[in-house]
Write an enzyme that holds these catalytic residues in place. Structure first.
Site, PDB file in Angstrom:
ATOM      1  N   THR A  57       0.819  -1.218   0.000  1.00 21.35           N
ATOM      2  CA  THR A  57       0.000   0.000   0.000  1.00 21.35           C
ATOM      3  C   THR A  57       0.850   1.265   0.000  1.00 21.35           C
ATOM      4  O   THR A  57       0.459   2.287  -0.563  1.00 21.35           O
ATOM      5  CB  THR A  57      -0.931  -0.014   1.235  1.00 21.35           C
ATOM      6  OG1 THR A  57      -1.809  -1.119   1.095  1.00 21.35           O
ATOM      7  CG2 THR A  57      -1.751   1.250   1.365  1.00 21.35           C
TER       8      THR A  57
ATOM      9  N   THR B 254       1.810  -4.442   4.230  1.00 26.31           N
ATOM     10  CA  THR B 254       1.742  -4.759   5.663  1.00 26.31           C
ATOM     11  C   THR B 254       1.160  -6.147   5.950  1.00 26.31           C
ATOM     12  O   THR B 254       1.355  -6.682   7.031  1.00 26.31           O
ATOM     13  CB  THR B 254       0.909  -3.700   6.414  1.00 26.31           C
ATOM     14  OG1 THR B 254      -0.408  -3.669   5.853  1.00 26.31           O
ATOM     15  CG2 THR B 254       1.547  -2.337   6.333  1.00 26.31           C
TER      16      THR B 254
END
Ligand code: ASP
Length: 325
Positions: free
Chosen positions: A14, A90
């Site tokens: 991201t 993540t």
């Protein structure tokens, strides 16, 4: 004061994605926006960047983790860097960080970071996480502490940290132990020194390890399938202090009979598994059957560790030792 030399390895996630205006979903950008950041990440650092791959982290496999280890080793052999920063999605960040923590021998700080909000979302955390990671990588106190995870101005040890929230910026936590340091506006402060560092000198990742979670009413069927599938080991997230329903015991016996190592962790995310309970399927029973008890790792990290140990051709006794240490 001479400037710190920092290598940034971008892998995707991201932190390097953008919102697609048509679909409203978050997707990898055509070019990584972090590569064209025009403000200095740290006035006291000279940055070199490479981008070996640009993947959402669910696409990261142990193959890419090994590629990163080789890239870091080879780069540090050729050129001096004071620290290395890896940007990563993540979702599987903790697995890559833990793999590298065990695989790398270097004392050079290696910091893994990411972001919960893409580069064009309001309140994006990417750039600030990257800045904190660069500052930590350049901090001499970070040397010899193993691979560290820096997000939300906290510094975590790779073996304890885990993603705890689907969307919060403070998702990365070290249950039970807490962060080992913090990054403030002026400084990088460490308040703990990791003492339990382990190494597995892995050169291949050609093994398969399953990860299975225990539940009330679980039976042997699913586990028994593993013996006919190309799996070399299994990690079970057991109940409480390390217990399984009695109906799972036949599968445990069979897999051990087939020389498939079984590592036990707890589905509780605090505490360690122990051979406390003496009933059918209790920890003591499982240990007597030959199940390996892990010392506080979560399931996904125990899986990485078992895979590394198997890929390094560790003997059964050695495998037991690396988990019990
Ligand atoms: N799904 C994303 C990934 O892991 C999440 C993130 O990067 O925060 O690539």
């Amino acid at each position: 004061m001479s400037k710190k030399q920092i290598l940034i390895i971008h892998t995707g996630g991201t932190i390097s994605m953008k919102v697609d205006q048509q679909s409203g979903t978050v997707k990898p950008a055509d070019t990584n926006p972090l590569l064209s950041v025009d403000q200095p990440l740290d006035e006291s650092a000279v940055i070199a960047s490479v981008e070996p791959f640009h993947l959402p982290s669910p696409s990261i496999t142990p193959k890419e983790m090994l590629e990163l280890k080789i890239l870091i080793d080879q780069t540090l052999q050729k050129q001096h860097f004071d620290g290395v920063v890896i940007t990563h999605g993540t979702d599987t960040l903790e697995e890559t960080a833990y793999f590298l923590d065990m695989a790398l021998e270097t004392e050079t700080p290696v910091i893994v970071t990411g972001a919960m909000r893409s580069s064009d979302q309001i309140g994006t955390d990417g750039l600030s996480n990257l800045m904190s990671a660069v500052r930590t990588a350049g901090c001499s106190e970070a040397r010899g502490k193993g691979v560290l995870v820096v997000l939300n101005d906290e510094i975590h040890a790779a073996d304890n940290v885990t993603k705890t929230h689907t969307s919060s910026l403070s998702t990365f936590q070290s249950p039970q132990y807490g962060p080992i340091g913090i990054v403030t506006k002026r400084n990088v402060h460490f308040h703990q020194q990791p003492i339990r560092r382990q190494k597995i000198p892995v050169t291949s990742v050609n093994k398969r390890v399953a990860l299975i979670k225990a539940y009330a009413g679980m039976d042997s069927h699913l586990l028994l399938l593993l013996k006919d599938l190309p799996y070399d080991g299994v990690v079970i997230e057991a109940l409480g202090q390390g217990n399984l329903p009695p109906a799972v015991v036949p599968a445990i016996k069979e897999l051990i009979h087939q020389n498939i190592p079984i590592v036990l962790v707890s589905r509780c995310f605090n505490g360690i598994v122990q051979d406390v309970y003496g009933y059918e399927g209790g920890g003591k029973h499982l240990k007597e059957l030959g199940v390996i008890f892990s010392n506080g790792l979560n399931g996904q990290k125990a899986r990485i560790k078992l895979l590394m140990a198997l890929a390094s051709n560790f003997a059964p006794e050695q495998i037991k030792k690396v988990f019990e240490q």
